[in-house]
Design a protein around this motif. Structure first.
Motif, PDB file in Angstrom:
ATOM      1  N   GLU A 121       0.812  -1.216   0.000  1.00  0.00           N
ATOM      2  CA  GLU A 121       0.000   0.000   0.000  1.00  0.00           C
ATOM      3  C   GLU A 121       0.849   1.272   0.000  1.00  0.00           C
ATOM      4  OE1 GLU A 121      -2.717  -0.170   3.243  1.00  0.00           O
ATOM      5  OE2 GLU A 121      -4.053  -1.581   2.244  1.00  0.00           O
ATOM      6  N   THR A 122       1.905   1.279   0.788  1.00  0.00           N
ATOM      7  CA  THR A 122       2.715   2.504   0.899  1.00  0.00           C
ATOM      8  C   THR A 122       3.947   2.493   0.006  1.00  0.00           C
ATOM      9  OG1 THR A 122       4.155   1.663   2.665  1.00  0.00           O
ATOM     10  CG2 THR A 122       2.036   2.617   3.333  1.00  0.00           C
ATOM     11  N   TYR A 123       4.351   1.319  -0.447  1.00  0.00           N
ATOM     12  CA  TYR A 123       5.584   1.126  -1.215  1.00  0.00           C
ATOM     13  C   TYR A 123       6.832   1.404  -0.384  1.00  0.00           C
ATOM     14  CZ  TYR A 123       2.594   0.692  -5.280  1.00  0.00           C
ATOM     15  OH  TYR A 123       1.634   0.279  -6.157  1.00  0.00           O
ATOM     16  N   ALA A 124       6.688   1.401   0.934  1.00  0.00           N
ATOM     17  CA  ALA A 124       7.859   1.498   1.799  1.00  0.00           C
ATOM     18  C   ALA A 124       8.674   0.210   1.666  1.00  0.00           C
ATOM     19  CB  ALA A 124       7.445   1.696   3.252  1.00  0.00           C
ATOM     20  N   TYR A 125       9.970   0.349   1.762  1.00  0.00           N
ATOM     21  CA  TYR A 125      10.862  -0.794   1.644  1.00  0.00           C
ATOM     22  C   TYR A 125      10.786  -1.631   2.923  1.00  0.00           C
ATOM     23  CZ  TYR A 125      15.126  -3.350   0.550  1.00  0.00           C
ATOM     24  OH  TYR A 125      16.043  -4.332   0.288  1.00  0.00           O
ATOM     25  N   LEU A 126      10.493  -2.930   2.789  1.00  0.00           N
ATOM     26  CA  LEU A 126      10.285  -3.790   3.951  1.00  0.00           C
ATOM     27  C   LEU A 126      11.454  -4.725   4.238  1.00  0.00           C
ATOM     28  CD1 LEU A 126       6.554  -4.898   3.500  1.00  0.00           C
ATOM     29  CD2 LEU A 126       7.469  -2.986   4.834  1.00  0.00           C
ATOM     30  N   GLY A 127      11.967  -5.392   3.227  1.00  0.00           N
ATOM     31  CA  GLY A 127      13.020  -6.366   3.472  1.00  0.00           C
ATOM     32  C   GLY A 127      13.290  -7.183   2.225  1.00  0.00           C
ATOM     33  N   THR A 128      13.774  -8.401   2.430  1.00  0.00           N
ATOM     34  CA  THR A 128      14.163  -9.244   1.301  1.00  0.00           C
ATOM     35  C   THR A 128      13.711 -10.678   1.521  1.00  0.00           C
ATOM     36  OG1 THR A 128      16.309  -9.807   2.274  1.00  0.00           O
ATOM     37  CG2 THR A 128      16.219  -7.843   0.874  1.00  0.00           C
ATOM     38  N   ARG A 129      13.785 -11.438   0.445  1.00  0.00           N
ATOM     39  CA  ARG A 129      13.480 -12.867   0.500  1.00  0.00           C
ATOM     40  C   ARG A 129      14.403 -13.584  -0.478  1.00  0.00           C
ATOM     41  NH1 ARG A 129       7.831 -15.457  -1.634  1.00  0.00           N
ATOM     42  NH2 ARG A 129       8.740 -14.707  -3.577  1.00  0.00           N
ATOM     43  N   MET A 130      15.093 -14.611  -0.016  1.00  0.00           N
ATOM     44  CA  MET A 130      15.953 -15.404  -0.886  1.00  0.00           C
ATOM     45  C   MET A 130      15.302 -16.754  -1.145  1.00  0.00           C
ATOM     46  SD  MET A 130      19.787 -16.973  -0.372  1.00  0.00           S
ATOM     47  CE  MET A 130      20.727 -15.596  -0.978  1.00  0.00           C
ATOM     48  N   MET A 131      15.129 -17.062  -2.410  1.00  0.00           N
ATOM     49  CA  MET A 131      14.592 -18.349  -2.832  1.00  0.00           C
ATOM     50  C   MET A 131      15.695 -19.134  -3.523  1.00  0.00           C
ATOM     51  SD  MET A 131      11.427 -17.903  -1.857  1.00  0.00           S
ATOM     52  CE  MET A 131      10.523 -19.230  -2.682  1.00  0.00           C
ATOM     53  N   LEU A 132      15.991 -20.333  -3.046  1.00  0.00           N
ATOM     54  CA  LEU A 132      16.960 -21.183  -3.720  1.00  0.00           C
ATOM     55  C   LEU A 132      16.285 -21.929  -4.853  1.00  0.00           C
ATOM     56  CD1 LEU A 132      18.966 -22.683  -0.722  1.00  0.00           C
ATOM     57  CD2 LEU A 132      19.296 -20.527  -1.950  1.00  0.00           C
ATOM     58  N   VAL A 133      17.013 -22.151  -5.910  1.00  0.00           N
ATOM     59  CA  VAL A 133      16.483 -22.843  -7.082  1.00  0.00           C
ATOM     60  C   VAL A 133      17.278 -24.127  -7.274  1.00  0.00           C
ATOM     61  CG1 VAL A 133      15.977 -22.712  -9.534  1.00  0.00           C
ATOM     62  CG2 VAL A 133      15.863 -20.636  -8.123  1.00  0.00           C
ATOM     63  N   ARG A 134      16.580 -25.245  -7.267  1.00  0.00           N
ATOM     64  CA  ARG A 134      17.231 -26.541  -7.455  1.00  0.00           C
ATOM     65  C   ARG A 134      16.310 -27.428  -8.281  1.00  0.00           C
ATOM     66  NH1 ARG A 134      22.380 -28.639  -6.041  1.00  0.00           N
ATOM     67  NH2 ARG A 134      22.256 -30.892  -6.221  1.00  0.00           N
ATOM     68  N   ASP A 135      16.829 -27.908  -9.412  1.00  0.00           N
ATOM     69  CA  ASP A 135      16.040 -28.758 -10.307  1.00  0.00           C
ATOM     70  C   ASP A 135      14.729 -28.091 -10.704  1.00  0.00           C
ATOM     71  OD1 ASP A 135      17.991 -30.750 -10.122  1.00  0.00           O
ATOM     72  OD2 ASP A 135      17.050 -31.635  -8.357  1.00  0.00           O
TER      73      ASP A 135
END
Length: 318
Positions: free
Chosen positions: A280-294
């Motif tokens: 809603e505000t477009y304030a920066y919140l954080g991050t998320r790392m997704m690993l990719v395997r197969d």
């Protein structure tokens, strides 16, 4: 044909090696980079810019808004477009608008930038239980390398933990002043000031630094500290000009459970990095790392920036 098969084999071997190194490197680098593994009684010293693992050329943990005296606040700006319909550039432009509306935090050189955030992660890259920790960090607002940090399990409010610091731990970003306030100038600055990439032996660091997506890497380090509103806005607008970022379909949550819009950043090997903004505000919140395997994605790490403030000394809370 032989050359093509050889190239694929070399690439597969390279990716396998990166994945093998991931378990040790992510805990030691990503969490320690944010002060997670540093003793609260020890002053860490290191490079002015972070060393970024090759398989993770973009990570961001920036300033989210909280309603507290002396800390950043967010003016609500409701979005008309659904996250899935918005382009990455649109999201970043709106984030820039929100950033420029924040009150500036002023600091003397003898003061410290305090940040508090959550991180949910698991010890094994593709399996095992998730653990959530709360981190508090103090980084000098001056030109020195002084900084301290501590952590505790989120479920144990009084169990603040110490951990031995690593000798090669770089100083996190602190009070970043004097950066450009226009997107053109900021983009040039990002290209001219890349972080150390901590590449494996034989990797072509110059070639990677010259990639069009490289400014995302540098921007991620800046977002880990405090930027004045005008520079923060310019940073988001500069990121909007870097090709490759896309909006992740559907809603996501940060480590604090806040709903957001995720931008999948470019320039990542063996994993994907999602930068999360408030929907809603477009304030920066954080991050998320997704690993990719197969071809399958698995959440490895999620962060949530909770508050940023200026304090007089390490250990002091706002």
């Amino acid at each position: 044909m032989t050359s093509t098969r050889s190239d694929r084999s070399d690439r597969s071997t390279f990716e396998e090696r990166l994945l093998v190194e991931l378990k040790d490197e992510i805990t030691a680098r990503n969490l320690e980079r944010s002060g997670a593994l540093s003793s609260p009684d020890t002053v860490g010293r290191g490079a002015r810019r972070s060393r970024v693992p090759v398989w993770r050329l973009a990570v961001a943990a920036g300033v989210a808004g909280v309603l507290a005296a002396g800390v950043l606040v967010v003016q609500v700006i409701r979005a008309d477009d659904l996250p899935a319909e918005a382009s990455a550039a649109q999201v970043l432009h709106d984030a820039a608008l929100t950033a420029r509306q924040q009150p500036a935090l002023t600091a003397r050189p003898d003061q410290y930038v305090f940040t508090e955030y959550l991180a949910t992660y698991r010890e094994e890259p593709m399996s095992g239980p998730y653990h959530t920790y709360r981190f508090q960090r103090w980084v000098t607002a001056g030109d020195g390398d002084q900084w301290q940090a501590r952590r505790r399990p989120e479920s144990e409010p009084d169990a603040w933990q110490k951990a031995p610091p690593r000798a090669d731990t770089p100083r996190p970003a602190g009070y970043l002043t004097g950066l450009p306030t226009d997107p053109d100038g900021m983009l040039r600055y990002l290209r001219d000031n890349p972080p150390d990439l901590n590449l494996p032996a034989g990797a072509d660091e110059a070639a990677i630094a010259a990639e069009p997506t490289a400014p995302f890497t540098t921007a991620s380090w800046f977002l880990d500290g405090y930027l004045p509103p005008e520079s923060m806005g310019a940073l988001f607008e500069a990121m909007a000009r870097v090709p490759g970022a896309v909006v992740v379909p559907g809603g996501v949550k940060d480590a604090a459970g806040r709903h957001g819009i995720a931008l999948r950043t470019p320039g990542v090997f063996g994993a994907t990095d999602d930068v999360i903004f408030d929907r809603e505000t477009y304030a920066y919140l954080g991050t998320r790392m997704m690993l990719v395997r197969d071809g399958k994605e698995s959440l490895y790490l999620s962060t949530a920036r909770l508050r940023t403030a200026i304090v007089d000394h390490p250990g002091q809370l706002p």
